[in-house]
Scaffold this motif. Structure first.
Motif, PDB file in Angstrom:
ATOM      1  N   TRP A  88     -36.993 -25.194 -18.385  1.00 56.60           N
ATOM      2  CA  TRP A  88     -36.755 -26.007 -18.630  1.00 56.60           C
ATOM      3  C   TRP A  88     -38.086 -27.188 -19.794  1.00 56.60           C
ATOM      4  N   GLY A  89     -38.963 -25.345 -20.304  1.00 58.54           N
ATOM      5  CA  GLY A  89     -40.458 -26.028 -20.893  1.00 58.54           C
ATOM      6  C   GLY A  89     -39.721 -25.902 -22.283  1.00 58.54           C
ATOM      7  N   SER A  90     -41.297 -26.538 -23.203  1.00 58.08           N
ATOM      8  CA  SER A  90     -41.358 -26.506 -24.310  1.00 58.08           C
ATOM      9  C   SER A  90     -40.887 -24.958 -25.149  1.00 58.08           C
ATOM     10  N   ARG A  91     -40.202 -24.885 -26.471  1.00 56.90           N
ATOM     11  CA  ARG A  91     -39.693 -23.782 -27.087  1.00 56.90           C
ATOM     12  C   ARG A  91     -39.840 -23.624 -28.477  1.00 56.90           C
ATOM     13  N   VAL A  92     -39.975 -23.085 -29.308  1.00 59.66           N
ATOM     14  CA  VAL A  92     -39.469 -22.487 -30.228  1.00 59.66           C
ATOM     15  C   VAL A  92     -38.297 -22.867 -31.069  1.00 59.66           C
ATOM     16  N   ILE A  93     -37.642 -22.168 -30.658  1.00 63.75           N
ATOM     17  CA  ILE A  93     -35.592 -22.291 -30.144  1.00 63.75           C
ATOM     18  C   ILE A  93     -34.660 -22.524 -28.726  1.00 63.75           C
ATOM     19  N   ASP A  94     -34.317 -22.779 -28.656  1.00 64.08           N
ATOM     20  CA  ASP A  94     -33.462 -22.832 -27.614  1.00 64.08           C
ATOM     21  C   ASP A  94     -31.783 -22.887 -28.344  1.00 64.08           C
ATOM     22  N   ILE A  95     -30.986 -22.221 -27.466  1.00 62.92           N
ATOM     23  CA  ILE A  95     -29.418 -22.214 -28.293  1.00 62.92           C
ATOM     24  C   ILE A  95     -28.907 -22.030 -27.048  1.00 62.92           C
ATOM     25  N   ASP A  96     -27.756 -22.398 -26.547  1.00 65.26           N
ATOM     26  CA  ASP A  96     -27.359 -22.913 -25.522  1.00 65.26           C
ATOM     27  C   ASP A  96     -25.286 -22.590 -25.851  1.00 65.26           C
ATOM     28  N   LEU A  97     -24.256 -21.742 -25.244  1.00 64.27           N
ATOM     29  CA  LEU A  97     -22.879 -22.262 -25.408  1.00 64.27           C
ATOM     30  C   LEU A  97     -23.075 -23.648 -24.848  1.00 64.27           C
ATOM     31  N   LEU A  98     -21.797 -24.668 -25.038  1.00 66.08           N
ATOM     32  CA  LEU A  98     -21.374 -25.213 -24.052  1.00 66.08           C
ATOM     33  C   LEU A  98     -20.278 -25.245 -23.389  1.00 66.08           C
ATOM     34  N   THR A 107     -20.096 -16.579 -14.084  1.00 63.32           N
ATOM     35  CA  THR A 107     -20.394 -15.279 -14.254  1.00 63.32           C
ATOM     36  C   THR A 107     -22.695 -15.478 -13.963  1.00 63.32           C
ATOM     37  N   GLU A 108     -22.617 -14.130 -13.134  1.00 66.22           N
ATOM     38  CA  GLU A 108     -24.192 -14.843 -13.214  1.00 66.22           C
ATOM     39  C   GLU A 108     -24.973 -14.734 -15.042  1.00 66.22           C
ATOM     40  N   ARG A 109     -24.944 -14.262 -15.531  1.00 66.67           N
ATOM     41  CA  ARG A 109     -24.596 -14.248 -16.897  1.00 66.67           C
ATOM     42  C   ARG A 109     -24.860 -15.181 -17.581  1.00 66.67           C
ATOM     43  N   LEU A 110     -23.651 -16.259 -17.169  1.00 68.55           N
ATOM     44  CA  LEU A 110     -22.612 -17.446 -17.942  1.00 68.55           C
ATOM     45  C   LEU A 110     -21.929 -17.912 -17.456  1.00 68.55           C
ATOM     46  N   LYS A 111     -22.003 -19.392 -18.018  1.00 67.03           N
ATOM     47  CA  LYS A 111     -21.397 -20.339 -16.958  1.00 67.03           C
ATOM     48  C   LYS A 111     -21.126 -21.366 -17.910  1.00 67.03           C
ATOM     49  N   LEU A 112     -19.236 -21.559 -17.893  1.00 65.16           N
ATOM     50  CA  LEU A 112     -18.896 -21.379 -19.383  1.00 65.16           C
ATOM     51  C   LEU A 112     -17.680 -22.969 -18.229  1.00 65.16           C
ATOM     52  N   PRO A 113     -18.013 -23.940 -18.874  1.00 63.54           N
ATOM     53  CA  PRO A 113     -18.509 -25.308 -19.502  1.00 63.54           C
ATOM     54  C   PRO A 113     -20.145 -24.897 -18.498  1.00 63.54           C
TER      55      PRO A 113
END
Length: 164
Positions: A88-98, A107-113
């Protein structure tokens, strides 16, 4: 075709340029942007001692699976200069799948929603702008209801900027 909802966020460097670059890369590598929200400015969530964020939600039509979209999104973040130092720190870009169609993935790598949709106005406000009636497949509530019930008190305001 699949529909993936993607949240973009940036708060260091030139956030306007970073969001624009991310949109171009998403269109080239993931699929066609069918809907895009306005760009919103919000206070940082989680770790608050950092610059304000610019956020935008996209609805993208894609032939890829959710896991393939995640891998491509991570590649785009890296290619645009993202370095993961602090949660949750500063970032140049963040791309999250909603969301990905109406799928529930845990899964460990991906939680959707995305597990924090209902807790973050910086996600809900742009999501409601483009898809107020979309039904959260786990909570069984539409985005508009999730926003109305949100306990998040951070300010989210639509940003008007000459780059748009």
């Amino acid at each position: 075709m699949n529909r993936v909802y993607i949240l973009l966020g940036a708060n260091i460097g030139d956030p306007w340029q970073q969001l624009a670059a991310a949109r171009l890369e998403i269109e080239e590598r993931i699929g066609s942007i069918e809907l895009q929200s306005s760009i919103y400015e919000s206070e940082a969530w989680g770790v608050t001692d950092q610059p304000v964020f610019l956020n935008q939600v996209l609805a993208v039509s894609t032939a890829y699976s959710a896991m393939e979209c995640l891998d491509i999104a991570l590649d785009i973040e890296r290619d645009l200069g993202r370095v993961r130092l602090k949660k949750w720190g500063s970032r140049v870009i963040d791309i999250d799948l909603l969301y990905f169609n109406e799928e529930i993935i845990n899964t460990e790598r991906l939680k959707l929603p995305h597990p924090y949709i209902q807790e973050r106005n910086f996600t809900l406000v742009p999501l409601v702008e483009i898809s107020p009636q979309y039904l959260h497949p786990v909570l069984k509530k539409i985005n508009k209801t999730l926003l109305l019930e949100s306990k998040d008190t951070l300010t989210v305001k639509k940003h008007i900027h000459e780059h748009l």
